[in-house]
Each structure stands twice: as C-alpha cells, then as structure tokens.
Design a protein around this motif. Sequence first.
Motif, PDB file in Angstrom:
ATOM      1  N   MET A  44       0.833  -1.201   0.000  1.00  0.00           N
ATOM      2  CA  MET A  44       0.000   0.000   0.000  1.00  0.00           C
ATOM      3  C   MET A  44       0.876   1.263   0.000  1.00  0.00           C
ATOM      4  N   VAL A  45       0.532   2.200  -0.864  1.00  0.00           N
ATOM      5  CA  VAL A  45       1.321   3.436  -0.959  1.00  0.00           C
ATOM      6  C   VAL A  45       0.598   4.582  -0.246  1.00  0.00           C
ATOM      7  N   THR A  46       1.334   5.352   0.538  1.00  0.00           N
ATOM      8  CA  THR A  46       0.792   6.545   1.191  1.00  0.00           C
ATOM      9  C   THR A  46       1.689   7.724   0.829  1.00  0.00           C
ATOM     10  N   LEU A  47       1.078   8.887   0.647  1.00  0.00           N
ATOM     11  CA  LEU A  47       1.843  10.082   0.293  1.00  0.00           C
ATOM     12  C   LEU A  47       1.781  11.097   1.439  1.00  0.00           C
ATOM     13  N   TYR A  48       2.930  11.651   1.792  1.00  0.00           N
ATOM     14  CA  TYR A  48       3.001  12.675   2.841  1.00  0.00           C
ATOM     15  C   TYR A  48       3.691  13.911   2.276  1.00  0.00           C
ATOM     16  N   LYS A  49       3.056  15.053   2.499  1.00  0.00           N
ATOM     17  CA  LYS A  49       3.648  16.309   2.031  1.00  0.00           C
ATOM     18  C   LYS A  49       4.194  17.074   3.236  1.00  0.00           C
ATOM     19  N   GLY A  50       5.382  17.675   3.092  1.00  0.00           N
ATOM     20  CA  GLY A  50       5.918  18.450   4.206  1.00  0.00           C
ATOM     21  C   GLY A  50       7.339  18.916   3.960  1.00  0.00           C
ATOM     22  N   ASN A  51       7.921  19.545   4.995  1.00  0.00           N
ATOM     23  CA  ASN A  51       9.334  19.948   4.973  1.00  0.00           C
ATOM     24  C   ASN A  51      10.123  18.875   5.724  1.00  0.00           C
ATOM     25  N   PHE A  52      10.903  18.110   4.992  1.00  0.00           N
ATOM     26  CA  PHE A  52      11.589  16.955   5.585  1.00  0.00           C
ATOM     27  C   PHE A  52      13.014  17.340   5.983  1.00  0.00           C
ATOM     28  N   ILE A  53      13.340  17.088   7.250  1.00  0.00           N
ATOM     29  CA  ILE A  53      14.696  17.375   7.736  1.00  0.00           C
ATOM     30  C   ILE A  53      15.263  16.106   8.376  1.00  0.00           C
ATOM     31  N   ASP A  54      16.477  15.747   7.991  1.00  0.00           N
ATOM     32  CA  ASP A  54      17.125  14.579   8.594  1.00  0.00           C
ATOM     33  C   ASP A  54      18.641  14.740   8.519  1.00  0.00           C
ATOM     34  N   THR A  55      19.360  13.734   9.031  1.00  0.00           N
ATOM     35  CA  THR A  55      20.836  13.758   9.004  1.00  0.00           C
ATOM     36  C   THR A  55      21.356  12.429   8.453  1.00  0.00           C
ATOM     37  N   PRO A  56      21.299  12.229   7.126  1.00  0.00           N
ATOM     38  CA  PRO A  56      21.883  10.996   6.581  1.00  0.00           C
ATOM     39  C   PRO A  56      23.379  10.935   6.872  1.00  0.00           C
ATOM     40  N   THR A  57      24.026  12.095   6.996  1.00  0.00           N
ATOM     41  CA  THR A  57      25.403  12.162   7.500  1.00  0.00           C
ATOM     42  C   THR A  57      25.391  13.148   8.668  1.00  0.00           C
ATOM     43  N   SER A  58      26.401  13.027   9.551  1.00  0.00           N
ATOM     44  CA  SER A  58      26.330  13.779  10.798  1.00  0.00           C
ATOM     45  C   SER A  58      26.800  15.232  10.665  1.00  0.00           C
ATOM     46  N   ASP A  59      27.441  15.560   9.561  1.00  0.00           N
ATOM     47  CA  ASP A  59      28.069  16.884   9.465  1.00  0.00           C
ATOM     48  C   ASP A  59      27.082  18.023   9.264  1.00  0.00           C
ATOM     49  N   LYS A  60      25.893  17.723   8.742  1.00  0.00           N
ATOM     50  CA  LYS A  60      24.912  18.804   8.579  1.00  0.00           C
ATOM     51  C   LYS A  60      23.491  18.253   8.475  1.00  0.00           C
ATOM     52  N   PHE A  61      22.528  19.135   8.740  1.00  0.00           N
ATOM     53  CA  PHE A  61      21.134  18.777   8.528  1.00  0.00           C
ATOM     54  C   PHE A  61      20.825  18.856   7.032  1.00  0.00           C
ATOM     55  N   ARG A  62      20.040  17.902   6.545  1.00  0.00           N
ATOM     56  CA  ARG A  62      19.551  17.969   5.174  1.00  0.00           C
ATOM     57  C   ARG A  62      18.103  18.460   5.232  1.00  0.00           C
ATOM     58  N   VAL A  63      17.816  19.526   4.520  1.00  0.00           N
ATOM     59  CA  VAL A  63      16.469  20.107   4.524  1.00  0.00           C
ATOM     60  C   VAL A  63      15.885  19.990   3.128  1.00  0.00           C
ATOM     61  N   ARG A  64      14.729  19.353   3.033  1.00  0.00           N
ATOM     62  CA  ARG A  64      14.033  19.273   1.742  1.00  0.00           C
ATOM     63  C   ARG A  64      12.619  19.793   1.949  1.00  0.00           C
ATOM     64  N   GLU A  65      12.417  21.042   1.500  1.00  0.00           N
ATOM     65  CA  GLU A  65      11.128  21.695   1.752  1.00  0.00           C
ATOM     66  C   GLU A  65      10.100  21.326   0.690  1.00  0.00           C
ATOM     67  N   ASN A  66       8.842  21.358   1.101  1.00  0.00           N
ATOM     68  CA  ASN A  66       7.733  21.101   0.176  1.00  0.00           C
ATOM     69  C   ASN A  66       7.901  19.822  -0.625  1.00  0.00           C
ATOM     70  N   GLY A  67       8.308  18.768   0.041  1.00  0.00           N
ATOM     71  CA  GLY A  67       8.476  17.488  -0.637  1.00  0.00           C
ATOM     72  C   GLY A  67       7.238  16.614  -0.489  1.00  0.00           C
ATOM     73  N   VAL A  68       7.144  15.627  -1.384  1.00  0.00           N
ATOM     74  CA  VAL A  68       6.092  14.618  -1.254  1.00  0.00           C
ATOM     75  C   VAL A  68       6.796  13.275  -1.049  1.00  0.00           C
ATOM     76  N   ALA A  69       6.624  12.714   0.146  1.00  0.00           N
ATOM     77  CA  ALA A  69       7.265  11.429   0.447  1.00  0.00           C
ATOM     78  C   ALA A  69       6.375  10.297  -0.043  1.00  0.00           C
ATOM     79  N   ILE A  70       6.986   9.374  -0.774  1.00  0.00           N
ATOM     80  CA  ILE A  70       6.254   8.186  -1.222  1.00  0.00           C
ATOM     81  C   ILE A  70       6.614   7.067  -0.240  1.00  0.00           C
ATOM     82  N   VAL A  71       5.608   6.561   0.453  1.00  0.00           N
ATOM     83  CA  VAL A  71       5.837   5.522   1.466  1.00  0.00           C
ATOM     84  C   VAL A  71       5.051   4.277   1.067  1.00  0.00           C
ATOM     85  N   GLU A  72       5.750   3.152   0.928  1.00  0.00           N
ATOM     86  CA  GLU A  72       5.074   1.909   0.540  1.00  0.00           C
ATOM     87  C   GLU A  72       5.296   0.848   1.608  1.00  0.00           C
TER      88      GLU A  72
END
Length: 422
Positions: A1-29
């Motif tokens: 089942m696929v769900t879509l979430y819209k928002g400003n996504f912030i995470d740290t895939p690496t520790s040196d900086k925050f990654r900010v992706r604004e106005n994104g649509v996350a595809i979650v299955e």
Amino acid sequence: MVTLYKGNFIDTPTSDKFRVRENGVAIVEDGKFLSLETKVPARFSSLPVKDLGGAMVIPSFIDLHVHAPQYLQMGAGLDLGLLDWLAHHTFPGESRFADEDYARKIYPLFAAELLRQGSLRSVVYGTVHLASTLILAQALEKAGLFAFVGKVNMDRNAPDDLKETTKDSFKGSDVFCRRLAGLDRVRPIVTPRFAPSCSQKLMEDLGVLSKRLNLPVQSHLSETLSEAQWVAELFPKSRSYTHFYNDCGLLGPDSLMAHAIYLSDEEIGLIVEREATLVHCPSANVNLSSGIMPLGRYLDRGVKLGLGSDVGAGHTLAMYRAVVQTVQVSKLLRILQPQENHRAVSLSEAFYLATMGNGSFFTRQGWGACGAFEPGMSFDALYIDMGLPEAAEISALTQLERFLYAGDDRHIKARILAGREL
Ligand code: GUN
Ligand code: FE
C-alpha cells in the motif's frame, strides 16, 4: 500500500549537517520510505496526500538506554553519587516490581510517555523480576512501539530482595529471552546490570547465552571513578573494566555499553576492535556528578556511538533534550579542560546520534534500516509544529533548532512508526 506525505523533511543521513528538503512529497510503501518527490507523481495522482505541511517532519527518536522501572523516580535523589543513588532510591524503587499488579499499573505509563515524547524505538532495562519484565514487554508492544527489553541480572552487591542466585538469575534470563521470541515488535536483550552486581560465573554464562540465542547485550561501563576502582578490586585478573566484559564474552558488535566516561586508550582501542557501541547519557552524567564523556574524541577515533535518556538517572525521556545536553556537555568539557583539545559536538552530530546512530543498532539486529528519510528505510517520523507565525518567515531548519532547544511534546503533532500513525 502506498501513502503520500507532504511536508518539509529534515534529517541527518550524514552527521556533518542537517539535510532540509522543503515542500516534498514522500512516497511511502508498506511502511518504507521510497523517495521524496517535488510533486505527486502522475501514477499516484488518484491517491490522497496527507498534509504534514507547516513546520517540519523529522525522523522519530530512538532511546538506546533507559530504565523503565525508574520512570516514577525521575528527578529523585539526584544530589547523590551513583552508588548511593542506587542504594537509596533505585534499588528500593525496583524492589516494588516484585508485585506484578504494580508492574501492570506503572509500565503502560512508561510506554505512553515514550510515545508522547516521540521515542518510537528504545532499548529498555526492566528489573530482575521475570514476570514484571514480561509485563513491560507487553506494555511496549501494546503501545505499538519497537523495543528491546532486558531482564536485569544481579547475583551480588544488591539488596537481599533483589539479589538472585547465580543459577536463578541465568535461568530467568534464559526463560525471558525465549518467551519474547513470540512477540513481533519487542525483542529480548541480555542485560547484566553492571560488573559489580554480577559474579564472573554469571557474566560468563550470560555471554554464552547471548551467543547461543544470537542476542545483543547491554550493560553499564565506567560511569564513575569510584565504580571503576571497585571493579578493578573485584576482578583483578582482568586488564580493565572493558576487558572484563570482553573476557566474559559480552563485548562485541551487538553490545551496548552505557556511559564509558573513564576509559584508557587501550580500552578505547578494544571497544573499536570489538565494534561495540558506547551509549552517551549526558543528563545522567551531570545529575549524578559522574563526569563528562569525551564524545568528540571517541567520534574522531571511530567508536560506534549512540545516545540514551538513562531515565531515572536522566530526568527526562525527551530525546530532543538529550540531543541538546550532548552539545552542551561537549562545550563544557572543552571549557573545563582547555589543555586537552576537546572539540564541541555540533547539533547535527548530536541529532544524528539520536536517529541514525541509534538506528544503526536496530538495523544491525535485522529490523531493516531506519534513522533518516532514505530509500528503503522504515518510515519513522514525527510531525513537529511550534505554531510560529508565518509572517516571521522562520526557516524550517531554524524551527527545528528551536524545537530541539525549547520545544516540548505539545509540539509533536503526529508520530509515525513504520508507516503506521500511533
Ligand atoms: N549502574 C548500574 N545500574 C545503574 C542504573 O540503574 N543507572 C545508572 N545510571 N547507572 C547504573
Ligand atoms: Fe543506566
């Protein structure tokens, strides 16, 4: 089942900086994050989009070291040092869990507070009591949380009502670990409290148990100088506190060792060689005047690190507080020992520990990857909104910094674990 979430996504895939992706649509299955798109892909145009708009979406927190029976004790007796605090506050509090009805009343409150604070995965200590610790596991499972739970072992240097025989202590853990095999979201972890409260025979037997059942291990290591001195007296045959765990077969890639403030160079080398994880618990270390872990130095030496609330020596289950405390104590250490070249740990490094760093423990235990919004990772997320006026035009990243320092659970508007809203 696929769900879509819209928002400003912030995470740290690496520790040196925050990654900010604004106005994104996350595809979650099926609970997994697939990708972040700039708009709804045509093939999903018929699906509704869940709007997590406004402020930000971040990975949910993970607590790598927490004592469930100490939940009611938060803040009590913290003017004492570790060993007095254990004797006067912690052990009497843990004794009450001999009563299963008491456990049934308290543990659901603990699980609810973890959830409220956004710690959707955790690694938890129970008490020496088998029945109560099973109740703890069920309470976490019922709350929908993912957790490792350990029945604590103590066969000496404990009050009579908590002291087990070596045989019963081992047997209790053996039964506990096998019983939890049936649960889906909660798994067992071998949990000798710390070297002073276990005989060498018990420790060695638990080392064998963890290997036989292929289970991770958690314990406390070198939290205070007086405890480390005591361990040296108790186990003169081992080269060091760290070597003692290693000698008993309890130190390896699936081991979590909390605190680890006073380690020699040789011990750090052994931790790195054995690929064990050290769990930093800054709140507890300040509260009990234990000391400050040289976290920056450990990170730079390649030690695997995680972060814990360590309630009840720590005074809050909020991991966003532990993130800030991590930064603060690293700055204090630099101020207090200017000749030692300590470096301050950045906010993104501390956030990384509470999400990716702690997540790598779960990943290693076969739960699938988690800790950021990367393809294939479990979609574990918190939707945060502090209700700041749009007119102020405060960026999503600044809002996250503000939440970590000055926000609280009222600002966590949604909690999602493996794609399921809790
Ligand atoms: N060392 C042994 N037991 C404990 C405990 O419950 N809390 C802390 N902080 N340290 C310990
Ligand atoms: Fe602890």
